[in-house]
Design a protein around this motif. Structure first.
Motif, PDB file in Angstrom:
ATOM      1  N   GLU A  78       0.831  -1.342   0.027  1.00 38.36           N
ATOM      2  CA  GLU A  78       0.021  -0.133  -0.045  1.00 38.36           C
ATOM      3  C   GLU A  78       0.653   1.398  -0.218  1.00 38.36           C
ATOM      4  OE1 GLU A  78      -2.181  -0.753   3.500  1.00 38.36           O
ATOM      5  OE2 GLU A  78      -3.663  -2.124   2.399  1.00 38.36           O
ATOM      6  N   ASP A  79       2.008   1.221   0.740  1.00 40.42           N
ATOM      7  CA  ASP A  79       2.852   2.196   0.736  1.00 40.42           C
ATOM      8  C   ASP A  79       3.600   2.627  -0.669  1.00 40.42           C
ATOM      9  OD1 ASP A  79       2.200   3.008   3.342  1.00 40.42           O
ATOM     10  OD2 ASP A  79       4.152   2.383   4.203  1.00 40.42           O
ATOM     11  N   ALA A  80       3.758   1.468  -1.119  1.00 39.15           N
ATOM     12  CA  ALA A  80       4.515   1.565  -2.563  1.00 39.15           C
ATOM     13  C   ALA A  80       3.422   2.132  -3.646  1.00 39.15           C
ATOM     14  CB  ALA A  80       5.140   0.414  -2.882  1.00 39.15           C
ATOM     15  N   ALA A  81       2.226   1.451  -3.451  1.00 37.77           N
ATOM     16  CA  ALA A  81       1.318   1.977  -4.468  1.00 37.77           C
ATOM     17  C   ALA A  81       0.925   3.563  -4.428  1.00 37.77           C
ATOM     18  CB  ALA A  81       0.098   1.220  -4.289  1.00 37.77           C
ATOM     19  N   ARG A  82       0.662   3.902  -3.089  1.00 34.76           N
ATOM     20  CA  ARG A  82       0.563   5.214  -2.846  1.00 34.76           C
ATOM     21  C   ARG A  82       1.557   6.474  -3.036  1.00 34.76           C
ATOM     22  NH1 ARG A  82      -0.272   4.993   2.203  1.00 34.76           N
ATOM     23  NH2 ARG A  82       1.739   5.530   2.945  1.00 34.76           N
ATOM     24  N   ASP A  83       2.756   6.097  -2.588  1.00 36.32           N
ATOM     25  CA  ASP A  83       3.979   7.046  -2.588  1.00 36.32           C
ATOM     26  C   ASP A  83       5.021   6.839  -3.530  1.00 36.32           C
ATOM     27  OD1 ASP A  83       2.760   8.000  -0.244  1.00 36.32           O
ATOM     28  OD2 ASP A  83       3.786   6.699   1.052  1.00 36.32           O
ATOM     29  N   VAL A  84       4.814   5.586  -4.372  1.00 38.27           N
ATOM     30  CA  VAL A  84       5.928   5.163  -5.351  1.00 38.27           C
ATOM     31  C   VAL A  84       7.293   5.297  -4.830  1.00 38.27           C
ATOM     32  CG1 VAL A  84       6.349   5.453  -7.795  1.00 38.27           C
ATOM     33  CG2 VAL A  84       4.115   6.042  -6.874  1.00 38.27           C
ATOM     34  N   ASP A  85       8.179   6.052  -5.547  1.00 39.52           N
ATOM     35  CA  ASP A  85       9.470   6.181  -4.885  1.00 39.52           C
ATOM     36  C   ASP A  85       9.767   7.025  -3.780  1.00 39.52           C
ATOM     37  OD1 ASP A  85      12.213   5.244  -5.501  1.00 39.52           O
ATOM     38  OD2 ASP A  85      12.592   7.205  -6.236  1.00 39.52           O
ATOM     39  N   ALA A  86       8.637   7.650  -3.032  1.00 36.83           N
ATOM     40  CA  ALA A  86       8.847   8.317  -1.880  1.00 36.83           C
ATOM     41  C   ALA A  86       8.601   7.565  -0.771  1.00 36.83           C
ATOM     42  CB  ALA A  86       7.677   9.508  -1.774  1.00 36.83           C
ATOM     43  N   LYS A  87       8.393   6.257  -1.122  1.00 37.63           N
ATOM     44  CA  LYS A  87       8.023   5.255  -0.122  1.00 37.63           C
ATOM     45  C   LYS A  87       9.168   5.172   0.748  1.00 37.63           C
ATOM     46  CE  LYS A  87       9.733   1.282  -2.547  1.00 37.63           C
ATOM     47  NZ  LYS A  87       9.316  -0.072  -3.386  1.00 37.63           N
ATOM     48  N   TRP A  88      10.390   5.455   0.541  1.00 37.34           N
ATOM     49  CA  TRP A  88      11.565   5.170   1.119  1.00 37.34           C
ATOM     50  C   TRP A  88      11.768   5.833   2.572  1.00 37.34           C
ATOM     51  CZ3 TRP A  88      14.107   0.846   0.268  1.00 37.34           C
ATOM     52  CH2 TRP A  88      13.720   0.262  -1.099  1.00 37.34           C
ATOM     53  N   GLY A  89      11.106   6.900   2.802  1.00 44.10           N
ATOM     54  CA  GLY A  89      11.137   7.424   4.207  1.00 44.10           C
ATOM     55  C   GLY A  89      10.540   6.480   5.142  1.00 44.10           C
ATOM     56  N   ARG A  90       9.276   5.891   4.862  1.00 46.64           N
ATOM     57  CA  ARG A  90       8.390   5.124   5.570  1.00 46.64           C
ATOM     58  C   ARG A  90       9.030   3.784   6.050  1.00 46.64           C
ATOM     59  NH1 ARG A  90       3.661   5.704   7.405  1.00 46.64           N
ATOM     60  NH2 ARG A  90       3.056   3.603   7.144  1.00 46.64           N
ATOM     61  N   ALA A  91      10.067   3.374   4.602  1.00 51.37           N
ATOM     62  CA  ALA A  91      10.630   2.084   4.806  1.00 51.37           C
ATOM     63  C   ALA A  91      11.704   2.130   5.536  1.00 51.37           C
ATOM     64  CB  ALA A  91      10.956   1.893   3.380  1.00 51.37           C
ATOM     65  N   MET A  92      12.346   3.360   5.548  1.00 52.45           N
ATOM     66  CA  MET A  92      13.490   3.305   6.420  1.00 52.45           C
ATOM     67  C   MET A  92      12.897   3.629   7.946  1.00 52.45           C
ATOM     68  SD  MET A  92      16.385   5.261   4.196  1.00 52.45           S
ATOM     69  CE  MET A  92      16.993   4.633   2.902  1.00 52.45           C
TER      70      MET A  92
END
Length: 435
Positions: A78-92
């Motif tokens: 869901e984070d990848a679908a919503r934020d695409v490449d901006a997902k990395w902040g949440r991933a980290m």
């Protein structure tokens, strides 16, 4: 001296009674877990793995994942679908949660941890930071997991001197390894719990001191300790520690770590990923020289699948909610392994067919029952046909319980083993079991 059970070899009571209480100051908040069979409380949380319906005695290799793990995987998508490449902040941020979870099980709240998808890539980064030209000698044991066995074997083919100290008896392994360290030794690599026999290796503090005197590094493989044997950094604060959550911590693939000791601040691993450039580079960066940041980021890798960290963060949270602290998990393990050993002993199986190590106390072993048999592979296959999943490593049949399994399931598994041993006895022309 602190007499809690831990991989440094300080003996504990066989029943785990002298381990830290679940409500110790450093324990995560959560409900108290009663003594006895916990499966009725825990098994419903593992419905997707159907742990109540299957005899999964592979808890030392791949434990079932709690259902919340699926929610973590969905959150990653869901984070990848919503934020695409901006997902990395949440991933980290998830990666930081994973580090915090590992620190709780290491008993080291301020540990510097580099994360990796597996221990092999982390060990490679460690080895690449050593000056093997000046100190071309590595000391290890002949009881290490394949990650070290294979890689060190290949290095030996390239001219690195690899000294393999016999792993048995485990009680003197650390002392014998300490004697093998000399001024040409770059590092000593050893397990906290041996993967074939489940023997805890005592005396790691003394081994660390010997390494310090000789200027050698010490790397401890804690994989078979975390989540089943309370780990303690006392006496080994200068050691590197590698481990992961594929086994007892139920985190699944892609969740491993390397603990970086404070004195490693100036090391420059040759195998280095571009994630090491996320932080501000150290002052040693100059034209033609690769710079390194401070802390564990010096040993960072590169782009990875963050789904594993989303899943692990959920599972660490589940452990906290259920009160599954290191001390509670140790008490569960000692009780379950004790049940397995008692049932196995009651089989009165011929030792030439299958036996177990009876030296020492229950507190000298990790989280699985290792049975020695020339027919280990055959016994494993026969048990699988009876619905009991185990594994074997050479001549060792390994039975690994887990907190969500019931006493009845463990008893049924050993009964199935008894039937397999009885079949072996009939083939050998021996009297039937129990006669």
């Amino acid at each position: 001296m602190n007499h809690r059970e831990n991989p440094q070899g300080r003996p504990g009571r066989p029943d785990g009674a002298d381990l830290p209480a679940p409500d110790a100051p450093d324990a995560p908040d959560g409900p108290s877990v009663p003594d006895g069979d916990r499966s009725a409380l825990l098994a419903p949380h593992y419905s997707m793995f159907r742990v109540a319906e299957r005899m999964l005695l592979t808890g030392h290799s791949h434990q079932a994942w709690p259902d919340v793990a699926m929610a973590g995987q969905m959150e990653a998508f869901e984070d990848a679908a919503r934020d695409v490449d901006a997902k990395w902040g949440r991933a980290m941020a998830k990666a930081d949660e994973v580090r915090a979870g590992f620190r709780r099980f290491l008993g080291a709240p301020s540990a510097e941890l580099a994360l990796g998808g597996n221990t092999h890539e982390l060990v490679l980064r460690f080895l690449s930071a050593l000056d093997l030209r000046a100190r071309p000698r590595l000391v290890t044991s002949d009881g290490e997991f394949h990650t070290l066995r294979r890689q060190l074997g290949r290095l030996a083919e390239e001219g690195v001197e690899v000294v393999r100290v016999p792993a048995e008896p485990a009680g003197t392994l650390a002392a014998r390894m300490a004697e093998a360290v000399d001024d040409r030794t770059a590092a000593v690599l050893v397990s906290a719990v041996l993967f074939e026999t489940a023997r805890i290796v005592p005396g790691l503090g003394e081994l660390a001191a010997a390494c310090g005197r000789r200027g050698a590094e010490l790397l401890v493989d804690a994989y078979h300790a975390l989540g089943v044997v309370p780990f303690c950094m006392d006496g080994i604060d200068t050691a590197w520690v590698v481990g992961g959550g594929y086994k007892y911590l139920q985190l699944g693939e892609g969740n491993c770590f390397l603990r970086i000791p404070p004195h490693a601040a100036g090391l420059r691993p040759v195998i280095t990923g571009w994630y090491a450039e996320f932080a501000e580079l150290a002052a040693d960066h100059r034209e033609g020289t690769v710079g390194y940041p401070a802390g564990a980021a010096r040993f960072a890798g590169s782009t990875y699948d963050p789904t594993s960290h989303y899943r692990a963060a959920r599972v660490f949270g589940f452990f906290a909610d259920q009160g599954l602290t290191p001390s509670v998990l140790r008490r569960i393990s000692l009780r379950q392994r004790g049940l397995l050993t008692a049932r196995f002993d009651a089989l009165d199986a011929p030792e030439d067919l299958v036996t177990r190590d009876r030296d020492g106390s229950p507190g000298d072993f990790g989280g699985f029952l290792s049975l020695r048999s020339p027919y280990a592979g055959r016994l494993q296959a026969g048990l699988a046909e009876r619905g009991v999943l185990t594994d074997s490593r050479g001549e060792y049949l390994r039975l690994g319980p887990a907190p969500y399994l019931s006493d009845a399931q463990l008893a049924a598994a050993v009964d199935a083993l008894g039937e397999e041993v009885a079949a072996l006895r009939r083939e050998a022309g021996s009297p039937a079991l129990g006669s």
